[in-house]
Design an enzyme around this catalytic site. Structure first.
Site, PDB file in Angstrom:
ATOM      1  N   CYS A   2      29.578 -28.955 -46.909  1.00 42.98           N
ATOM      2  CA  CYS A   2      30.826 -29.671 -46.678  1.00 42.98           C
ATOM      3  C   CYS A   2      30.648 -30.595 -45.475  1.00 42.98           C
ATOM      4  CB  CYS A   2      32.037 -28.781 -46.398  1.00 42.98           C
ATOM      5  SG  CYS A   2      32.408 -27.649 -47.731  1.00 42.98           S
ATOM      6  N   ARG A  27      26.124 -33.691 -47.597  1.00 41.70           N
ATOM      7  CA  ARG A  27      26.463 -32.318 -47.233  1.00 41.70           C
ATOM      8  C   ARG A  27      27.220 -31.589 -48.343  1.00 41.70           C
ATOM      9  NH1 ARG A  27      26.095 -30.868 -41.890  1.00 41.70           N
ATOM     10  NH2 ARG A  27      27.531 -29.199 -42.371  1.00 41.70           N
ATOM     11  N   TRP A  78      31.386 -28.890 -50.706  1.00 42.20           N
ATOM     12  CA  TRP A  78      30.364 -28.160 -51.461  1.00 42.20           C
ATOM     13  C   TRP A  78      31.003 -26.805 -51.735  1.00 42.20           C
ATOM     14  CZ3 TRP A  78      27.391 -23.668 -51.059  1.00 42.20           C
ATOM     15  CH2 TRP A  78      26.278 -23.600 -51.896  1.00 42.20           C
ATOM     16  N   ASN A 104      34.863 -26.701 -42.714  1.00 39.85           N
ATOM     17  CA  ASN A 104      33.505 -26.492 -43.208  1.00 39.85           C
ATOM     18  C   ASN A 104      33.077 -25.114 -42.742  1.00 39.85           C
ATOM     19  OD1 ASN A 104      30.758 -26.594 -43.817  1.00 39.85           O
ATOM     20  ND2 ASN A 104      30.261 -27.709 -41.937  1.00 39.85           N
ATOM     21  N   GLY A 105      32.666 -24.260 -43.676  1.00 45.67           N
ATOM     22  CA  GLY A 105      32.256 -22.907 -43.310  1.00 45.67           C
ATOM     23  C   GLY A 105      32.811 -21.922 -44.319  1.00 45.67           C
ATOM     24  N   GLU A 481       5.321 -27.016 -51.878  1.00 49.71           N
ATOM     25  CA  GLU A 481       6.285 -28.049 -51.500  1.00 49.71           C
ATOM     26  C   GLU A 481       6.434 -29.082 -52.625  1.00 49.71           C
ATOM     27  OE1 GLU A 481       8.588 -28.397 -49.631  1.00 49.71           O
ATOM     28  OE2 GLU A 481       8.930 -30.531 -49.363  1.00 49.71           O
ATOM     29  N   LYS A 485       9.955 -29.949 -54.525  1.00 50.75           N
ATOM     30  CA  LYS A 485      10.509 -31.311 -54.636  1.00 50.75           C
ATOM     31  C   LYS A 485      10.845 -31.624 -56.080  1.00 50.75           C
ATOM     32  CE  LYS A 485      11.475 -32.118 -51.454  1.00 50.75           C
ATOM     33  NZ  LYS A 485      11.239 -31.308 -50.311  1.00 50.75           N
ATOM     34  N   GLU A 488      13.920 -29.622 -57.306  1.00 44.91           N
ATOM     35  CA  GLU A 488      15.164 -30.049 -56.668  1.00 44.91           C
ATOM     36  C   GLU A 488      15.756 -31.289 -57.302  1.00 44.91           C
ATOM     37  OE1 GLU A 488      15.757 -29.462 -52.080  1.00 44.91           O
ATOM     38  OE2 GLU A 488      13.802 -30.324 -52.426  1.00 44.91           O
ATOM     39  N   HIS A 504      -5.223 -14.541 -63.023  1.00 43.51           N
ATOM     40  CA  HIS A 504      -4.741 -13.158 -62.921  1.00 43.51           C
ATOM     41  C   HIS A 504      -3.381 -12.971 -63.589  1.00 43.51           C
ATOM     42  CE1 HIS A 504      -8.066 -11.949 -60.407  1.00 43.51           C
ATOM     43  NE2 HIS A 504      -7.874 -13.040 -59.671  1.00 43.51           N
ATOM     44  N   LYS A 601      22.652 -30.841 -48.163  1.00 48.39           N
ATOM     45  CA  LYS A 601      21.603 -31.078 -47.169  1.00 48.39           C
ATOM     46  C   LYS A 601      21.510 -29.950 -46.157  1.00 48.39           C
ATOM     47  CE  LYS A 601      18.483 -33.628 -45.222  1.00 48.39           C
ATOM     48  NZ  LYS A 601      17.183 -33.608 -45.914  1.00 48.39           N
TER      49      LYS A 601
END
Ligand code: AGP
Length: 606
Positions: A2, A27, A78, A104-105, A481, A485, A488, A504, A601
């Protein structure tokens, strides 16, 4: 998660708030809303507009024209409690419409607080945790707004950054925070409140940072701060040296592509004057006695954790101290064996990641020394950690982290050399290694020239269902990584495996049409990885190889050649084609690369 913004000044608030929201959309982008204090014949009332969807939906809402006031608050969401919907969007008002709040929270005890409100005759209209806040302020208000806010904050469990407006105090915005970020930008008789600095950077470089459980009263010409018990406190204004341009797209189609191309400079800035040949590394950690440590823990989340994995080799090679890397969300729950002889290094772009903050607090409580590698100046972690080292990547806006990662790996390597020198460990290779570090910006610039090759490869494989990344040592770290990417931003299923592990078990997944990407940059072991790639090709896989070795092999579908570098530093080079690969796959699929679904983010929830 948020984003919140606020404005108080002599201009109409809405355009400023909309711009702030647009720059904070990374965000969260499920819904958005704005509330302003509108006046008519000197009587004030709260007017608001909110809706499901992105800020663009809000911008297109005709009712926005009715919001004329110059005091306002805004929010981009969010979703945590309650699905994205108009009812759940912020701002939330109390039943009497006296207080409007954006938040926000997460209020962890909201069910208990909701029951208390219901028992007192209040009605709650949304599924959110936030709606309890304005109603509690109303319940607690007995003529003194600061008392009401302080009492309300003491009832909340969890995290919050809030802004409150009300016709009762039409010339003020009241803000408060705990475990969620909030900054206040200062410019003459205008004040700009935001979750993150970039949202206010086009207006000012001067900021106040709100600390834990602090309250701010923001007026056009003054800012006052109080602790939760309403004792007034003094704060210093901090100058932030990011420029507004660095938060713009500058002609690039997306922030992610822009940030990928900013990497050479971001690395140069991160190295700065910290490293020079024939001199010891310069970091402001002189008062730490590194002889005291027998173990190093590197703790972070997501991409930042991958940076830690990529740099682990450097700590073990140069510092000769056993080094473990852990994800913050696991570290904190597994009773790690740490004490005053442990050095704990935390890595975070935002400096606000809830899991990393909790792990840092745990490490401190167990007596270890804590150093944090952070990008966002003044963020929460910089205020909790014993020591902070900044990566100078500049604002990173795209949700998928790119330039922060390369700067984190660079700075961790610098820290490893620094510790090695402070410990007086003899190492004849150190100067050669420093030379390689200093060459990084140019080599990353070179690797960016592979862009057309990668665009072409992506156009052939973007509709694949499964992709596997393999590598050994630092190349395995990069595989993780690269795979993250891709997941995402392209929503393609992908996994990373240590190349030697493939046989294996995971090799059972390889069949016609599956793509395997091998990263093979270490001259001592690249041939082993090549053999593992061939084993996949034999079983029908399409193959892509990222390498700095001269390899001619017509069984491999695509070979991406990258510059040679010391194997310990190779993640900083070899990640670049993988970032571009993920980017072009997502572009081919016509996806929003900067704002991938379900992500945000800054992950300020556990
Ligand atoms: C990176 O692409 C991700 N969006 C994510 O994994 C991120 O790196 C992680 O959430 C940690 O964030 P931080 O660096 O801000 O702590």
């Amino acid at each position: 998660m948020c984003g919140i913004v606020g404005y108080i000044g002599n201009k109409k608030a809405v355009p400023i708030l909309i711009n702030g929201l647009l720059s904070l959309e990374y965000r969260g982008y499920d819904s958005a809303g704005i509330a302003v204090l509108n006046s008519f014949n000197n009587t004030y009332k709260i007017d608001f507009v909110k809706d499901k969807g992105r800020v663009k939906v809000l911008q297109d809402n005709k009712d926005l024209e009715l919001l004329q006031g110059n005091v306002g608050i805004a929010h981009t969401r969010w979703a945590t409690h309650g699905s994205p919907s108009k009812e759940n969007a912020h701002p939330h008002l109390d039943n009497s419409k006296t207080f409007a709040v954006v938040h926000n929270g997460i209020i962890e005890n909201y069910l208990e607080l909701k029951q208390k409100l219901l028992d007192n005759g209040y009605i709650l209209y949304s599924e959110t945790d936030t709606e309890v806040i304005p109603n509690l302020i109303h319940l607690n208000y007995k003529g003194d707004i600061l008392q009401a806010i302080s009492k309300t904050l003491k009832e909340l469990k969890g995290s919050y950054a809030i802004e409150v407006i009300s016709p009762l105090f039409p010339d003020k915005i009241i803000v408060a925070k705990k475990d969620s970020p909030l900054v206040i930008g200062i410019k003459d008789d205008e004040k700009f409140i935001a979750s993150d600095i970039p949202a206010a950077l086009s207006h000012t470089n001067k900021f106040y940072f709100l600390d834990e459980e602090e309250i701010g009263i923001i007026e056009q010409n003054s800012v006052k701060f109080f602790d939760i018990d309403l004792n007034e406190i003094q704060k210093d204004i901090k100058n932030i040296d990011w420029d507004a341009e660095s938060s713009e797209k500058n002609g690039f189609e997306d922030y992610m592509l822009k940030e990928i191309f900013e990497q050479p400079n971001a690395i140069r800035e991160t190295i700065g004057s910290r490293v020079s040949l024939d001199k010891n590394v310069n970091l402001e950690l002189d008062d730490i006695d590194f002889k005291n440590f027998n173990k190093i823990y590197i703790v972070a989340c997501g991409t930042a954790m991958h940076a830690g994995i990529a740099a682990k080799y450097s700590f073990e090679k140069f510092c000769k101290i056993p080094t473990e890397v852990d994800m913050a969300s696991e570290f904190r729950y597994r009773s790690p064996l740490i004490d005053e002889h442990t050095l704990c290094i935390f890595i975070t772009q935002s400096g606000e990641t809830a899991d990393t903050i909790a792990a840092l607090k745990l490490a401190k409580s167990l007596g270890s020394t804590t150093i944090s590698i952070v990008n966002v100046m003044g963020s929460s972690i910089t205020r909790i950690s014993d020591y902070t080292l900044y990566t100078h990547a500049g604002p990173e806006i795209a949700v998928a982290s790119t330039k922060a990662y390369v700067c984190q790996v660079t700075l961790l390597n610098i820290l490893a050399i620094y510790i090695s020198e402070r410990l007086g460990i003899e190492n004849s290779d150190l100067n050669i290694f420093k030379q390689s570090l200093l060459e990084l910006p140019e080599k990353v610039k070179d690797v960016l020239t592979t862009i057309d090759t990668i665009k072409e490869i992506a156009s052939h494989v973007y509709n694949q269902r499964d992709l596997y990344f393999i590598g050994r040592g630092a190349d395995y770290a990069v595989s993780m990584e690269g795979s993250l990417k891709l997941k995402e931003i392209s929503y393609i299923h992908s996994e990373a495996y240590a190349a030697g592990e493939l046989k294996h078990g995971p090799i059972a997944l390889i069949e016609n049409g599956v793509t395997v990407i091998a990263i093979a940059t270490n001259p001592n072991i690249y041939e082993k990885t090549l053999s593992n790639l061939e084993e996949s090709i034999t079983r029908g896989a399409n193959s892509i190889l990222v390498t700095n070795q001269r390899i001619i092999n017509d069984k491999i579908n695509y070979i991406i050649n990258i510059p040679e570098i010391n194997p310990i530093l190779s993640p900083i080079i070899s990640i670049v084609p993988l970032q571009l690969f993920a980017y072009f796959i997502a572009k081919n699929k016509k996806l929003d690369v900067d704002k991938p679904r379900n992500l945000a983010k800054s992950v300020t929830v556990e």
